[in-house]
Structure formats: structure tokens, C-alpha cells
Design an enzyme around this catalytic site. Structure first.
Site, PDB file in Angstrom:
ATOM      1  N   ARG A 128       0.828  -1.198   0.000  1.00 43.34           N
ATOM      2  CA  ARG A 128       0.000   0.000   0.000  1.00 43.34           C
ATOM      3  C   ARG A 128       0.870   1.259   0.000  1.00 43.34           C
ATOM      4  O   ARG A 128       0.627   2.204  -0.737  1.00 43.34           O
ATOM      5  CB  ARG A 128      -0.918  -0.029   1.239  1.00 43.34           C
ATOM      6  CG  ARG A 128      -1.797   1.180   1.451  1.00 43.34           C
ATOM      7  CD  ARG A 128      -2.782   1.379   0.373  1.00 43.34           C
ATOM      8  NE  ARG A 128      -2.330   2.413  -0.559  1.00 43.34           N
ATOM      9  CZ  ARG A 128      -3.025   2.887  -1.574  1.00 43.34           C
ATOM     10  NH1 ARG A 128      -4.209   2.422  -1.826  1.00 43.34           N
ATOM     11  NH2 ARG A 128      -2.526   3.813  -2.343  1.00 43.34           N
TER      12      ARG A 128
ATOM     13  N   CYS B  47       1.316   4.329  -2.717  1.00 44.74           N
ATOM     14  CA  CYS B  47       1.151   5.742  -2.361  1.00 44.74           C
ATOM     15  C   CYS B  47       2.325   6.535  -2.922  1.00 44.74           C
ATOM     16  O   CYS B  47       2.165   7.616  -3.499  1.00 44.74           O
ATOM     17  CB  CYS B  47       1.157   5.942  -0.843  1.00 44.74           C
ATOM     18  SG  CYS B  47      -0.370   5.527  -0.016  1.00 44.74           S
TER      19      CYS B  47
END
Lengths: 103, 263, 204
Positions: B220, B224
Site C-alpha cells: 500500500r 502511495c
């Protein structure tokens, strides 16, 4: 032989609720990979659930169903300790069968 | 029969109109509740457990002697206490990094083989992290900040969170340092706010419906960073680990909920 | 407790010596992106003066630093060759919805020629009909009605989009023109999307 399913079945006052989590990519045949080629269609076409030799659910699926499908339904009957058997077959002829005891 | 199927599979479509914040959040919360028993992350958890207990690699051994911080083979509660310092590598490591240590030293995998296509859906690392994280369900996040390198990692991670660079001048803080913010319709956790940090960190790894895959926290974060238009950080690199030290620290005390479901 | 007392001197040392702490960060950043080319490092990881200052002050620069930033960023502004700061609102509308372009890395890069947009809707509400709008920035719905489209409003809006930090030091808003993310012409089109009375931003 497809990947294992998680099957759970629970009886509550004469009704059995079955919850099935299937592992399947469910490719529509319209997606493209990084190179731009179409990824071939690969999806479950038939689902069948049996209880004591009797079919309690039969389904015909198509590519609209999402990957790793979760199916939940109820049927009248069933008792703790009895077996529920789930089978799927996909458009390439691959299949998977898993069982669970009714809790 | 089609009616039963159609009713059950209404789950596959988000209920409620996607207009305005409130109904979108409610619709997604409803969807999550319906899928509580059917989170496809469970399939990854099963596969991860299989990978943990099956002899593999050139040395043909299992991962059952892998030390995730609580002693060799202890999986229960390990995720909630990572990242942390490990004496054998003299590094602060997160779960992915530690798995790679075990896969290379215990199982004899070459590093390139152990990390090959790690970011593809259904990878071994994805399955193993899901398995390990699920074994911390119900435990509070409790990462140590005692060893000098843990202390340094926390400072570096916090500084990295606020570090702006790139053509869009983005830092993590650009999007994640205020309450009740969203990008388009995607709500954003505020990591300056411990309550918001806890809500976020306790549901990763999570099954991402858009990817049909479980994403770990490291996955994740790396995405980002891609969105921030930075170069791609290396898997298990110190910056990513330090950032997780900071995020886990902000979320300390939060009770791990088990893998979540995200868009 | 023992290990805490061992850690404490290091923590105090790090706190007392801001330079050392900054070094630890930069050293870590340097070695964590081994796949980046020199060009990528230079344009995406190395900080310019403004980025370094805003990071250090956590986007709350003291007054003197703030003043210096505003002054220096005002100097960076460049205008379209034809001098028209109010462009085509339809083109600006398209730009406002484009959030791709400029992604690099192995996992999911954009092709090098992928168009970069302003991705305005990520952070702002604009045209009412577009419900999927963020709130990291203030609402801009009806902004043209409020400010009008006279030369001063047009000029300010153009400058703001080109380099937001010419007005708000350490603003979250990307310095679209300064980094070259958007061309002067594209910024003029964005200005039109905001201020043109015919733009959906200003129509009910």
C-alpha cells in the site's frame, strides 16, 4: 483441480445457511494485460450445492460475477453434523468440490 | 434459482447511490458487513499457512523456525509487534523484510527468486503476510521503540512522512495530516490523529476489490509513493520500514481487526 | 528500562543535533531507492530549497522564511507566449479530470508520453455535476461568479495555479507551472474553466 473453497454451513431452527467463498479469477475475457493482449475468459459457469444427495442450489454464472466470489444462501432442512457439498465448474472444464459439516 | 443467486450476489454491487460522502461511506460499510464472512483474504490466509508449513527452497525446509520477533516459529501476535529490531541482521525489519531473511537464510532461496513478482496478485509474500497478520487478530499494536535503531527509525520515519519532494511537492503529510479529508471520494486517514491512525493500521493487510488481491501495508505504501510521483522504493528498504515504524507508533494500542476489505 | 536509558542519549543527541537527524533521513532516502536513475533522483527525490524548508518547518514556516518563499516563488512565474491568460474552458475541464501521467517505477508506470492533467477534482469541488470531488482544497464551485473574470482576477488565478506558494508559502497545492507539470497554455485553459461564465463551474 481448482483452488480450495471455504464452505461454512449453520443450522438454525430448521433452516440451514450456507456461506461459500470461492477462489477463482473470474476473467471476463475483455481485460488486457500490460502488453495489451486480451486475457482469455476464465469464469465459473456452474455451481451446485448438495445436501444428502439432493441438489439444494444450482446456479449458472457468467463473466459479470466478481473474482473470488462469495455466495450465501439458505435452504429448508438440514441438521447439525450432516454434510453440504459444493461443486463449481468453469468454462474451461476445471472444477472444484469441497464439503463442510453443518454446525 | 436465478433469484436466489441474484439476491445473494447483490453483494457484488455496491448498494446505494455514490453521490455525496455520507451515502458512499454507508454503502461501503454495508458492503463490508455483508462480506464479513466472505473476505477473499481468507483464501490468501489459507495459502499462506500452507507456504509456512511446507518444506520449500533449495534447503527444503519449512518456515516454522522463522523468528518474527517473538522467538523462532512464534506467529501468534508477531505482526502487531512489527517492525522491530533484530540482532541477527542488526536491522529494524518489517514483516516482509523478515520473511525474506527467513526465506533466504533458512530455506536457501536466492533473494531474486524470493522477491520475484512480489507485487503481483497471489504472490507468495502476499499469502504469507496475510497468514501472519491474521494471527495477530484481536491483539493491540505494540511496536517497541527501545533499541537505538528503533528510536532512529521512528525519527527517520516521522521525518520521511513530512518530507516533500517531486514535481508535485507531495509528502505523505500533504494528504494524511488533517481530519475528514478525501481525495475524490476516497476517505483519507489522518496519521497525526492517533484515533484515525488506529482505524487505518488495524485493517491492513486488506483485500482490495479493485485488484482482486490482498495488499500488505508495504504494498500500500509503495503504491502511495508511486502516486506521489516518486521513484519506486525497494521492497524492504529502510525508508519504507522507518515509515511503518512511524505509522505503527501513531496507531499504537489499536486492536488488529484481521484483514479488511477495501475498494 | 536499561535499553531505554541506552536509547535516550542517542535520542537526545539526534534532537540536539538537527543536522544529524536530517542526515539520517537523507542517507536513508538515498539508499532506499536504488532503482532510480540519476535523472529521476534529481527531479523527484532531491529537494529544492522550498521543499526542504517546508519539510523542516512542517509547512508552518516562521514569518521571515515565509516572506522569502513568497518573494522567490513569485519570480518563477512564466506566462503564455501570446499573453492570453484566459484560455479555453473546455480544454481546462478535461485537464481537471485527468489524474494520470508522470508515474514511474516497475510496478505500474505511465508511458512517457501519457498526458499529465491538473487532477483538480482530486482536491477541489468544481462543476456541480461532478460529484466525485475531493476536499483537500477549498471548494471552487462558482468561483468565476464570485471573482468575475476581469484582468486582475484572471492574473491572480493564473499565478496561483502556476505557483501557489507565491501566495501561500508551503501550500499543499503543487506548483504546477514551476515544475513544468502543466504548460502556460494549459494553465490558461484551467483559468478559463474556473472563471469563464460559460464554464460548468459557474453555471447551475
Amino acid at each position: 483441480m481448482g483452488s480450495p473453497m471455504k464452505v461454512r454451513a449453520r443450522n438454525d431452527g430448521g433452516t440451514t445457511e450456507v456461506k461459500i467463498l470461492m477462489s477463482h479469477p473470474m476473467e471476463t475475457g475483455r481485460r488486457k494485460n500490460e502488453k495489451g493482449d486480451l486475457i482469455p475468459a476464465l469464469f465459473i459457469q456452474q455451481v451446485s450445492v448438495q445436501h444428502q444427495g439432493k441438489v439444494v442450489l444450482s446456479a449458472q454464472w457468467g463473466p459479470a460475477i466478481s473474482a473470488n466470489p462469495f455466495l450465501s444462501f439458505k435452504f429448508r432442512g438440514g441438521a447439525k453434523g450432516e454434510t453440504v457439498k459444493v461443486t463449481w465448474v468453469d468454462n474451461k472444464g476445471d472444477s472444484r468440490t469441497d464439503e463442510a459439516l453443518i454446525a | 434459482m436465478r433469484r436466489i443467486v441474484a439476491a445473494a450476489l447483490g453483494l457484488g454491487v455496491a448498494c446505494g447511490a455514490l453521490g455525496g460522502d455520507q451515502s458512499a461511506s454507508e454503502a461501503i460499510a454495508q458492503y463490508r458487513q455483508m462480506l464479513e464472512d466472505g473476505n477473499p483474504a481468507e483464501l490468501m490466509e489459507l495459502r499462506g499457512e500452507e507456504l509456512w508449513t511446507t518444506p520449500r527452497g533449495p534447503r527444503n525446509v519449512t518456515l516454522e523456525q522463522c523468528d518474527l520477533g517473538l522467538g523462532p516459529g512464534v506467529v501468534e501476535g508477531a505482526y502487531a509487534r512489527l517492525p522491530r529490531y533484530f540482532a541477527d541482521t542488526d536491522r529494524v525489519q518489517d514483516v516482509e523484510s523478515r520473511l525474506l531473511t527467513c526465506m533466504t537464510t533458512l530455506q536457501g532461496f536466492a533473494y531474486e527468486d524470493a522477491t520475484r513478482a512480489w507485487y503481483k496478485a497471489g504472490s507468495d509474500l502476499e499469502a504469507l503476510v496475510t497468514f501472519i497478520a491474521t494471527r495477530s487478530k484481536g491483539q493491540p499494536i505494540d511496536t517497541p521503540v527501545k533499541h537505538a535503531k528503533e528510536v532512529e527509525a521512528l525519527a527517520v520515519g516521522a521525518d520521511f512522512f513530512y518530507r516533500r519532494s517531486g514535481p508535485l511537492d507531495f509528502a505523505c503529510a500533504t494528504c494524511h495530516s488533517q481530519d475528514d479529508r478525501r481525495i475524490r471520494l476516497q476517505e483519507l486517514p489522518n496519521f497525526e490523529n492517533p484515533a484515525s491512525a488506529r482505524t487505518s493500521m488495524t485493517v491492513w493487510p486488506a483485500y482490495r476489490v479493485s485488484q482482486s488481491a490482498v495488499w500488505t501495508m508495504e504494498r500500500r505504501l509503495i503504491d502511495c509513493i508511486r502516486q506521489m510521483r516518486y521513484p519506486e522504493p525497494e521492497l524492504g528498504s529502510d525508508a519504507i520500514i522507518a515509515l511503518q515504524v512511524y505509522l505503527q507508533h501513531q496507531a499504537r494500542g489499536g486492536v488488529m481487526q484481521g484483514p479488511g476489505i477495501k475498494r | 528500562m536499561k535499553s531505554l536509558s541506552r536509547a535516550l542519549p542517542l535520542l537526545l543527541c539526534l534532537l540536539a543535533n538537527g543536522v544529524a537527524a536530517a542526515d539520517a533521513l537523507e542517507v536513508t532516502v538515498r539508499r532506499s531507492f536504488p532503482g532510480a536513475s540519476d535523472e529521476e533522483r534529481r527531479t523527484r527525490l532531491d529537494q529544492d530549497e522550498v521543499q526542504a524548508l517546508c519539510s523542516k518547518h512542517r509547512n508552518r514556516p516562521p514569518a521571515d522564511v515565509a516572506a522569502r518563499i513568497v518573494e522567490s516563488q513569485l519570480q518563477t512565474i512564466r506566462y503564455p507566449e501570446d499573453g492570453k491568460l484566459l484560455g479555453d474552458w473546455r480544454a481546462g475541464e478535461k485537464l481537471a479530470s485527468i489524474g494520470t501521467g508522470g508515474h514511474i517505477g516497475r510496478i505500474q508506470p505511465d508511458p512517457a508520453d501519457r498526458k499529465k492533467g491538473g487532477n483538480c477534482y482530486a482536491c477541489h469541488t468544481l462543476a456541480k455535476k461532478e460529484v466525485a470531488a475531493g476536499n483537500l482544497g477549498p471548494s471552487l464551485t462558482g468561483i468565476g461568479t464570485v471573482r468575475g473574470n476581469g484582468p486582475e482576477a484572471v492574473r491572480y488565478t493564473y499565478q496561483k495555479i502556476f505557483n501557489a506558494q507565491a501566495f501561500f508559502p508551503c501550500s499543499s497545492m503543487p506548483r504546477f507551472g514551476h515544475s513544468g507539470w502543466l504548460t502556460p497554455q494549459e494553465i490558461a485553459d484551467a483559468v478559463a474553466f474556473l472563471l469563464d461564465p460559460e464554464s460548468p463551474v459557474n453555471k447551475d
